[in-house]
Design a protein around this motif. Structure first.
Motif, PDB file in Angstrom:
ATOM      1  N   GLY A 108       0.823  -1.203   0.000  1.00  0.00           N
ATOM      2  CA  GLY A 108       0.000   0.000   0.000  1.00  0.00           C
ATOM      3  C   GLY A 108       0.854   1.247   0.000  1.00  0.00           C
ATOM      4  N   MET A 109       0.487   2.208   0.831  1.00  0.00           N
ATOM      5  CA  MET A 109       1.193   3.485   0.883  1.00  0.00           C
ATOM      6  C   MET A 109       2.648   3.300   1.283  1.00  0.00           C
ATOM      7  SD  MET A 109       0.823   6.569   0.268  1.00  0.00           S
ATOM      8  CE  MET A 109       1.984   7.882   0.473  1.00  0.00           C
ATOM      9  N   GLU A 110       2.922   2.322   2.142  1.00  0.00           N
ATOM     10  CA  GLU A 110       4.295   2.091   2.579  1.00  0.00           C
ATOM     11  C   GLU A 110       5.176   1.613   1.426  1.00  0.00           C
ATOM     12  OE1 GLU A 110       1.672   0.271   4.208  1.00  0.00           O
ATOM     13  OE2 GLU A 110       1.374   2.029   5.457  1.00  0.00           O
ATOM     14  N   ALA A 111       4.566   1.058   0.383  1.00  0.00           N
ATOM     15  CA  ALA A 111       5.332   0.539  -0.750  1.00  0.00           C
ATOM     16  C   ALA A 111       5.655   1.621  -1.768  1.00  0.00           C
ATOM     17  CB  ALA A 111       4.567  -0.594  -1.428  1.00  0.00           C
ATOM     18  N   LEU A 112       5.136   2.807  -1.572  1.00  0.00           N
ATOM     19  CA  LEU A 112       5.404   3.895  -2.504  1.00  0.00           C
ATOM     20  C   LEU A 112       6.332   4.901  -1.850  1.00  0.00           C
ATOM     21  CD1 LEU A 112       1.799   4.470  -3.825  1.00  0.00           C
ATOM     22  CD2 LEU A 112       3.678   3.388  -5.042  1.00  0.00           C
ATOM     23  N   LYS A 113       7.385   5.236  -2.542  1.00  0.00           N
ATOM     24  CA  LYS A 113       8.244   6.296  -2.021  1.00  0.00           C
ATOM     25  C   LYS A 113       8.328   7.386  -3.077  1.00  0.00           C
ATOM     26  CE  LYS A 113      12.747   4.550  -3.405  1.00  0.00           C
ATOM     27  NZ  LYS A 113      14.046   4.112  -2.990  1.00  0.00           N
ATOM     28  N   PRO A 114       8.256   8.634  -2.652  1.00  0.00           N
ATOM     29  CA  PRO A 114       8.292   9.726  -3.615  1.00  0.00           C
ATOM     30  C   PRO A 114       9.661   9.869  -4.260  1.00  0.00           C
ATOM     31  CG  PRO A 114       8.053  10.531  -1.365  1.00  0.00           C
ATOM     32  CD  PRO A 114       8.063   9.050  -1.297  1.00  0.00           C
ATOM     33  N   VAL A 115       9.659  10.256  -5.509  1.00  0.00           N
ATOM     34  CA  VAL A 115      10.879  10.463  -6.270  1.00  0.00           C
ATOM     35  C   VAL A 115      10.834  11.886  -6.800  1.00  0.00           C
ATOM     36  CG1 VAL A 115      12.189   9.707  -8.280  1.00  0.00           C
ATOM     37  CG2 VAL A 115      10.887   8.050  -6.967  1.00  0.00           C
ATOM     38  N   ARG A 116      11.936  12.563  -6.772  1.00  0.00           N
ATOM     39  CA  ARG A 116      11.975  13.931  -7.294  1.00  0.00           C
ATOM     40  C   ARG A 116      11.819  13.902  -8.808  1.00  0.00           C
ATOM     41  NH1 ARG A 116      15.435  18.918  -5.471  1.00  0.00           N
ATOM     42  NH2 ARG A 116      14.766  20.295  -7.108  1.00  0.00           N
ATOM     43  N   LYS A 117      11.007  14.796  -9.317  1.00  0.00           N
ATOM     44  CA  LYS A 117      10.782  14.890 -10.750  1.00  0.00           C
ATOM     45  C   LYS A 117      11.489  16.141 -11.274  1.00  0.00           C
ATOM     46  CE  LYS A 117       7.118  14.658 -14.136  1.00  0.00           C
ATOM     47  NZ  LYS A 117       5.717  14.626 -14.410  1.00  0.00           N
ATOM     48  N   SER A 118      11.755  16.180 -12.536  1.00  0.00           N
ATOM     49  CA  SER A 118      12.491  17.292 -13.114  1.00  0.00           C
ATOM     50  C   SER A 118      11.768  18.625 -12.962  1.00  0.00           C
ATOM     51  CB  SER A 118      12.766  17.008 -14.590  1.00  0.00           C
ATOM     52  OG  SER A 118      11.539  16.914 -15.293  1.00  0.00           O
ATOM     53  N   ASN A 122       9.455  18.308  -4.737  1.00  0.00           N
ATOM     54  CA  ASN A 122       9.934  17.334  -3.779  1.00  0.00           C
ATOM     55  C   ASN A 122       8.703  16.702  -3.156  1.00  0.00           C
ATOM     56  OD1 ASN A 122      12.766  17.562  -3.912  1.00  0.00           O
ATOM     57  ND2 ASN A 122      12.637  19.520  -2.840  1.00  0.00           N
ATOM     58  N   ALA A 123       8.431  15.500  -3.555  1.00  0.00           N
ATOM     59  CA  ALA A 123       7.246  14.827  -3.041  1.00  0.00           C
ATOM     60  C   ALA A 123       7.499  14.366  -1.622  1.00  0.00           C
ATOM     61  CB  ALA A 123       6.907  13.644  -3.924  1.00  0.00           C
ATOM     62  N   LYS A 124       6.489  14.462  -0.794  1.00  0.00           N
ATOM     63  CA  LYS A 124       6.567  13.899   0.535  1.00  0.00           C
ATOM     64  C   LYS A 124       5.415  12.932   0.660  1.00  0.00           C
ATOM     65  CE  LYS A 124       5.207  18.333   2.062  1.00  0.00           C
ATOM     66  NZ  LYS A 124       4.954  19.348   2.887  1.00  0.00           N
ATOM     67  N   PRO A 125       5.548  11.969   1.525  1.00  0.00           N
ATOM     68  CA  PRO A 125       4.460  11.007   1.669  1.00  0.00           C
ATOM     69  C   PRO A 125       3.142  11.712   1.987  1.00  0.00           C
ATOM     70  CG  PRO A 125       6.397  10.263   2.831  1.00  0.00           C
ATOM     71  CD  PRO A 125       6.676  11.673   2.378  1.00  0.00           C
ATOM     72  N   ILE A 126       2.107  11.275   1.346  1.00  0.00           N
ATOM     73  CA  ILE A 126       0.779  11.850   1.551  1.00  0.00           C
ATOM     74  C   ILE A 126      -0.217  10.701   1.577  1.00  0.00           C
ATOM     75  CG2 ILE A 126       0.427  12.252  -0.916  1.00  0.00           C
ATOM     76  CD1 ILE A 126      -1.165  14.792  -0.069  1.00  0.00           C
ATOM     77  N   THR A 127      -1.205  10.829   2.404  1.00  0.00           N
ATOM     78  CA  THR A 127      -2.185   9.761   2.523  1.00  0.00           C
ATOM     79  C   THR A 127      -3.359  10.008   1.580  1.00  0.00           C
ATOM     80  OG1 THR A 127      -3.448  10.854   4.256  1.00  0.00           O
ATOM     81  CG2 THR A 127      -1.596   9.455   4.966  1.00  0.00           C
ATOM     82  N   VAL A 128      -4.113   8.962   1.354  1.00  0.00           N
ATOM     83  CA  VAL A 128      -5.324   9.056   0.556  1.00  0.00           C
ATOM     84  C   VAL A 128      -6.279  10.049   1.205  1.00  0.00           C
ATOM     85  CG1 VAL A 128      -7.368   7.769  -0.193  1.00  0.00           C
ATOM     86  CG2 VAL A 128      -5.092   6.755  -0.440  1.00  0.00           C
ATOM     87  N   GLU A 129      -6.367  10.024   2.522  1.00  0.00           N
ATOM     88  CA  GLU A 129      -7.268  10.928   3.243  1.00  0.00           C
ATOM     89  C   GLU A 129      -6.881  12.382   3.034  1.00  0.00           C
ATOM     90  OE1 GLU A 129      -5.813   8.196   4.682  1.00  0.00           O
ATOM     91  OE2 GLU A 129      -7.621   6.949   4.655  1.00  0.00           O
ATOM     92  N   GLU A 130      -5.584  12.674   3.022  1.00  0.00           N
ATOM     93  CA  GLU A 130      -5.121  14.048   2.795  1.00  0.00           C
ATOM     94  C   GLU A 130      -5.462  14.508   1.377  1.00  0.00           C
ATOM     95  OE1 GLU A 130      -1.236  14.523   5.668  1.00  0.00           O
ATOM     96  OE2 GLU A 130      -1.066  13.192   3.920  1.00  0.00           O
ATOM     97  N   MET A 131      -5.341  13.611   0.416  1.00  0.00           N
ATOM     98  CA  MET A 131      -5.695  13.971  -0.959  1.00  0.00           C
ATOM     99  C   MET A 131      -7.198  14.185  -1.094  1.00  0.00           C
ATOM    100  SD  MET A 131      -3.151  11.831  -3.433  1.00  0.00           S
ATOM    101  CE  MET A 131      -3.015  10.306  -2.535  1.00  0.00           C
TER     102      MET A 131
END
Length: 171
Positions: A108-118, A122-131
């Motif tokens: 689930g969410m723990e299996a996703l890590k943010p990656v910087r895009k060009s 800078n992505a930070k972990p965000i939950t479905v509830e926050e979105m």
């Protein structure tokens, strides 16, 4: 194998939430365009706004406030809504324009890590509830954008009434 024969796809709440934020962003753009139409009576400006980005729509709305057509008390409320829209734009872009990749472990969410895009997000972990909450904020802001646009324009016409009160910060 045909499309009918394909196995049922597994639903992904995370991707559905990203999609909801994306759609909410498009709805916000439409509301900003409608606000611009309510406060600017310049066809060339409105044509320029067609297909404009959220940032450009915010610039055009602010530009319209500087020419003095909108009453100062209405301009203050409109500017407050534009600040809210800009805040939402930044948060929406951080979600929509980030790339997520699978981490080495987790589900689930723990299996996703943010990656910087060009693009520089800078992505930070965000939950479905926050979105989901961000998408709900857009809905509330769209109501306020309609209200301030109405009150600054059509609401002042004879026989028309103003729409009272803000619903911002009441959710």
């Amino acid at each position: 194998m045909t499309l009918k024969d394909s196995p049922a796809r597994e639903r992904d709440p995370f991707l559905e939430a990203v999609g909801r934020v994306t759609v909410a962003g498009a709805q916000l753009d439409a509301s900003l365009h409608h606000l611009l139409g309510a406060i600017a009576h310049e066809p060339t400006l409105l044509m320029d706004a067609n297909g404009a980005s959220t940032d450009r729509l915010l610039q055009l709305c602010r530009l319209t406030l500087t020419v003095g057509i909108v009453a100062p008390e209405d301009a203050t409320e409109i500017e407050a809504c534009l600040k809210g829209a800009d805040n939402i734009r930044i948060r929406r872009n951080a979600i929509v324009h980030s790339i997520y990749m699978k981490a080495e472990s987790g589900e689930g969410m723990e299996a996703l890590k943010p990656v910087r895009k060009s693009l520089g997000y800078n992505a930070k972990p965000i939950t479905v509830e926050e979105m989901e909450a961000l998408a709900d904020e857009v809905t509330v802001l769209r109501s306020d954008l309609f209200r301030v646009g109405w009150n600054a324009g059509a609401g002042k016409q004879p026989g028309m009434g103003l729409i009272p009160g803000s619903v911002m910060n009441q959710v």
